[in-house]
Scaffold this motif. Structure first.
Motif, PDB file in Angstrom:
ATOM      1  N   SER B  59      -4.518  -1.170  -5.922  1.00  0.00           N
ATOM      2  CA  SER B  59      -4.942  -2.114  -5.855  1.00  0.00           C
ATOM      3  C   SER B  59      -6.261  -2.614  -6.561  1.00  0.00           C
ATOM      4  N   ASP B 249      -7.708   3.240  -1.032  1.00  0.00           N
ATOM      5  CA  ASP B 249      -6.235   2.045  -0.914  1.00  0.00           C
ATOM      6  C   ASP B 249      -6.166   2.015  -2.888  1.00  0.00           C
ATOM      7  N   LEU B 255      -0.139  -4.515   1.624  1.00  0.00           N
ATOM      8  CA  LEU B 255      -1.047  -4.331   2.456  1.00  0.00           C
ATOM      9  C   LEU B 255      -0.760  -3.313   3.898  1.00  0.00           C
ATOM     10  N   PRO B 256      -1.792  -3.109   4.583  1.00  0.00           N
ATOM     11  CA  PRO B 256      -1.567  -2.314   5.529  1.00  0.00           C
ATOM     12  C   PRO B 256      -1.010  -3.327   6.639  1.00  0.00           C
ATOM     13  N   THR B 257      -0.443  -3.066   8.144  1.00  0.00           N
ATOM     14  CA  THR B 257      -0.318  -3.998   9.201  1.00  0.00           C
ATOM     15  C   THR B 257      -0.494  -3.728  10.128  1.00  0.00           C
TER      16      THR B 257
END
Lengths: 341, 341
Positions: B59, B249, B255-257
């Protein structure tokens, strides 16, 4: 003919977007006045997105009106009775009494208007809360300096177009974001912005990349929703963001699902030192005179352009308000003219 | 016996969490020195979460090391050869040459250490980058005043525990967030925090509500991930947040959902005027002497406690580093002792 006071009141708090049945028209006696007070008849009503927040049951965390209260907001009125030596019958005033025919005040919350300086309607738009909101976010919250690129979302709207033009006057490169080819043409050709992006276009992301080759240094956010995660990728280090409003989220009672963009925003803040600030006009009204002094000549000599759309009839207030939220609205300031004379 | 210089270098950029095969141990000649230079042998190596960011493919948006470069980071070493009049053989120094046996320097990036003032290992922890990071975020980025409640995430870690104790010394009510009952007990009983929350507990949200009846006024964020959206609901108006890191992160490439919490964070910033700031230590090293002056007596007389865990052997560097990311780490500062003498 006996006079009475019509009010559009909050009947129920909306479930999702507001609808006509959330309002109820009621009538009551015209208020009677005591020593020191004035009674004024409202002739113009301001229609603004934040009024959705006053209805409750949405994303806002600020106070709401009560069920049965008239919708709040600025009006322009004319004094009909006065027992206050500072106000004469026939004086023009800007009040905050919202959607009702008449208002009662001791004068402390009224602003006297001079119709020879600017049209009275501007007291609800560029020389009222609308212009003040844009000016405060561009001047006091962040002082956007004349370098780099400013992006304004909702740029065809009354707040956004004022902010965008202020940016141009201060020497920034200004890119507006709006929905639809007509609004994009308006931003480029009428307001003279450096570029404009159509968030409804199928090539939205490509338009963003083309319009922002040097990234974003200043950002005036009016919209929220799915547009922001695309734009935030273009923030430069130390970019400044004024968070003015998020109209597209105001009716949300649940968060969206799909990609969770929160970690990405945190990452951008972390590595690019993004500086996000927010404000609320009720807390900063002490700067309103400074705003008026700066903005009045800009508006009256045409350096800041503004659009108005007048709708006739007190009865039309709720339906006119709802047009703000369905995407069909032109962006011009909506003002309802009272038919009561 | 001829000397050689071992280095743990970056073999490939990680896919997701780092693993042992992302590193490669190589050997080369010990650097030889010119006029003005010193050669030092590293005796202690610092293990830090941000080193994941140096490997790339995560990230972070900051510069990475190149494939084939040794892992970067602070070390403690001892001068073995000197052609610089300011350094004598046997001097103790803190360097930034990372995971290799030897370093070469003109002295400008070395900090001389006095082992009679504090143990040499503290130059990598509370009196090094670790303490400096906490101090800067608590002092210079935001100046957290002695009122209200400070929340520190990763509070059992070396940066977080320093920040939390600084908060106590400044008169704040301090609530630490950490994973597991042992760490919670450590925060309450050893560090004397006012309360502590176990983010791994099944009643995490109830613990948050119980520990924060008056909300959050100041926030020192070290962790990221799913903990933050729970905590952010408790921000008070005008709360200040120092964004120090988001270790959970760092290895994310997507990216998470699920729930998209971005609009909610924007709403909280909008209505509560949340003030989030971030920083990067390389840009603010000019304040390091001020930090050392304030922190040295606090650390040496025990007003700020710190934990260290020593691991022996140069070979263990990669595997020790990986322990930071699997949740098993105690939070004490990990330091690898070189076996080369």
């Amino acid at each position: 003919m006996p006079k009475f006071n019509r009010q559009h009141t909050l009947a129920v708090r909306p479930q999702g977007p507001a609808k006509l049945s959330d309002f109820k028209l009621v009538e009551s006696a015209v208020p009677s006045l005591d020593d020191g007070q004035v009674v004024f008849r409202n002739t113009l009503f301001s229609i603004d997105p934040y009024q959705r927040n006053l209805m409750g049951n949405g994303s806002s965390e600020w106070p709401t009106i009560d069920i049965g209260d008239p919708m709040g907001g600025p009006t322009v009125g004319i004094v009909e009775e006065s027992r206050n030596p500072e106000f004469a019958i026939g004086d023009h005033v800007q009040s905050w009494v919202g959607w009702q025919d008449y208002g009662l005040s001791d004068g402390s919350d009224l602003r006297k208007l001079d119709p020879t300086v600017a049209p009275l309607s501007t007291a609800l738009g560029p020389l009222g809360l609308t212009g003040f909101t844009a000016w405060y976010g561009m001047t006091k919250l962040h002082d956007f300096k004349p370098s780099g690129t400013l992006v304004v979302t909702g740029a065809a709207g009354s707040v956004g177009s004022f902010a965008a033009q202020l940016g141009k006057l201060r020497g920034l490169r200004v890119v507006g974001v709006a929905g639809g080819a007509d609004k994009v043409a308006y931003l480029k050709n009428k307001l003279g912005l450096d570029d404009a992006i159509d968030y409804k276009a199928s090539d939205f992301k490509e338009q963003v990349a083309r319009a922002l080759p040097g990234g974003i240094d200043a950002f005036f956010e009016n919209v929220g929703g799915p547009v922001f995660p695309v734009l935030m990728e273009h923030f430069n280090p130390h970019a400044k963001m004024t968070l003015c409003g998020t109209i597209s989220d105001y009716s949300d009672t649940e968060l969206p699902t799909g990609t969770n963009y929160l970690p990405r925003l945190i990452t951008i803040i972390h590595y690019r030192f993004l500086d996000i600030k927010a404000f609320a006009t009720p807390y900063v009204m002490d700067t309103f005179p400074e705003f008026l002094a700066e903005a009045t000549p800009l508006v009256t000599d045409g350096r800041i352009k503004y659009g108005e759309e007048f709708v006739d009839g007190f009865d039309t207030l709720p339906e006119t308000f709802l047009r703000l939220f369905d995407g069909s609205h032109s962006g011009r300031k909506l003002i309802v003219r009272n038919d009561r004379t």
